[in-house]
Scaffold this motif. Structure first.
Motif, mmCIF file in Angstrom:
data_model
loop_
_atom_site.group_PDB
_atom_site.id
_atom_site.type_symbol
_atom_site.label_atom_id
_atom_site.label_comp_id
_atom_site.label_asym_id
_atom_site.label_seq_id
_atom_site.Cartn_x
_atom_site.Cartn_y
_atom_site.Cartn_z
ATOM 1 N N ARG A 126 22.285 21.864 -131.887
ATOM 2 C CA ARG A 126 23.709 21.618 -131.665
ATOM 3 C C ARG A 126 24.487 22.128 -132.875
ATOM 4 N N HIS A 149 23.378 24.325 -127.931
ATOM 5 C CA HIS A 149 24.790 24.219 -127.575
ATOM 6 C C HIS A 149 25.655 24.478 -128.796
ATOM 7 N N THR A 187 29.693 24.227 -130.047
ATOM 8 C CA THR A 187 31.093 23.856 -129.859
ATOM 9 C C THR A 187 31.885 24.607 -130.915
ATOM 10 N N ARG A 209 36.885 25.161 -127.756
ATOM 11 C CA ARG A 209 37.957 24.175 -127.729
ATOM 12 C C ARG A 209 39.200 24.806 -128.356
ATOM 13 N N THR A 237 38.119 14.242 -131.014
ATOM 14 C CA THR A 237 37.557 14.023 -129.677
ATOM 15 C C THR A 237 36.034 14.101 -129.668
ATOM 16 N N LEU A 238 35.449 14.666 -130.712
ATOM 17 C CA LEU A 238 33.991 14.797 -130.777
ATOM 18 C C LEU A 238 33.327 13.588 -131.408
ATOM 19 N N ASP A 239 34.131 12.738 -132.044
ATOM 20 C CA ASP A 239 33.595 11.575 -132.743
ATOM 21 C C ASP A 239 32.904 10.644 -131.760
ATOM 22 N N GLY A 240 31.748 10.156 -132.141
ATOM 23 C CA GLY A 240 31.000 9.236 -131.296
ATOM 24 C C GLY A 240 30.011 9.909 -130.373
ATOM 25 N N GLY A 241 30.026 11.247 -130.318
ATOM 26 C CA GLY A 241 29.075 11.968 -129.476
ATOM 27 C C GLY A 241 27.763 12.224 -130.199
ATOM 28 N N GLU A 242 26.899 12.994 -129.562
ATOM 29 C CA GLU A 242 25.624 13.349 -130.184
ATOM 30 C C GLU A 242 25.890 14.132 -131.466
ATOM 31 N N TYR A 275 25.779 16.733 -134.632
ATOM 32 C CA TYR A 275 25.502 18.158 -134.763
ATOM 33 C C TYR A 275 24.460 18.398 -135.857
ATOM 34 N N LEU A 289 30.320 13.974 -138.262
ATOM 35 C CA LEU A 289 29.790 14.431 -136.973
ATOM 36 C C LEU A 289 28.356 14.943 -137.042
#
Length: 222
Positions: free
Chosen positions: A64, A88, A90, A118, A128-133, A135, A157
């Motif tokens: 990621r 992936h 971003t 984005r 908006t990426l905070d709290g996701g899987e 990197y 992140l």
């Protein structure tokens, strides 16, 4: 008087290294052509630096990747080339017209399904990426004024062991005399942040070539 033979310059050596080691292929040349055709600034990373990103992503085992600053997708494609199947990326791009060029280039290179572009101010996107899987790898190459904030978000992140690379950290040496150059001052502040952060183990590599005198900072998250 002995006539001294002219020695090759930085750009000529870079061209040799690119032809000998990088092997970007026609797809990468097409990205450069798209930059010129769209009248975009030629501020993409050099081919040697692009392949360095690819190799760093591969060496780190990144699955990621977060990129801040897409432009025409040149570095994005190099990063994608360094990732395994299922990886992936971003990537954050401020200008919609640049993101459109990048989308075409990334799709043409065959990495469309793995790259999410984005559009908008990166600091708005990062929220908006905070709290996701988390990197595994972050590449920062955008407006210099926000470098410290980008680094803070990169730490938030990522996970321990993740790699953070920041471009343009030498700025023709202006980081040592940043008073008259706000970008140089912001770059210096980012370097000082990296060096003082207990969460980062960092160094920098100076480069000389078609992009002038510049360099990368490379850090690992502790």
């Amino acid at each position: 008087m002995v006539e001294h033979q002219r020695r090759p310059g930085w750009a000529e050596v870079e061209e040799f290294l690119s032809q000998t080691l990088v092997h970007g292929g026609p797809g990468m040349a097409a990205v450069i052509e798209s930059i010129d055709a769209a009248g975009m600034p030629r501020i993409e990373v050099a081919p040697t630096a692009g392949k360095l990103l690819m190799l760093l992503a591969r060496i780190s085992g990144a699955r990621r990747v977060l990129e801040i600053g897409t432009l025409a997708g040149f570095s994005t494609i190099w990063l994608a080339r360094g990732m395994p199947d299922g990886g992936h990326v971003t990537t954050c791009e401020f200008l919609p017209e640049h993101a459109s060029v990048a989308r075409r280039n990334i799709d043409a290179a065959g990495f469309g399904p793995m790259v999410d572009i984005r559009v908008g101010a990166a600091l708005d996107t990062l929220v908006t990426l905070d709290g996701g899987e988390p990197y595994d790898f972050v590449f920062i190459d955008a407006d210099k004024a926000n470098n410290v904030e980008y680094l803070k978000w990169a730490l938030r992140l990522t996970r321990p062991g993740a790699v953070i690379v920041m471009d343009n950290v030498v700025w023709e040496g202006a980081i040592l005399d940043p008073v008259s150059d706000p970008d140089a001052g912001a770059i210096r502040a980012a370097l000082e942040f990296m060096g003082a952060s207990p969460a980062l183990d960092a160094t920098a590599i100076q480069t000389a070539g078609s992009k002038g005198w510049d360099g990368f900072a490379i850090a690992v998250v502790r």
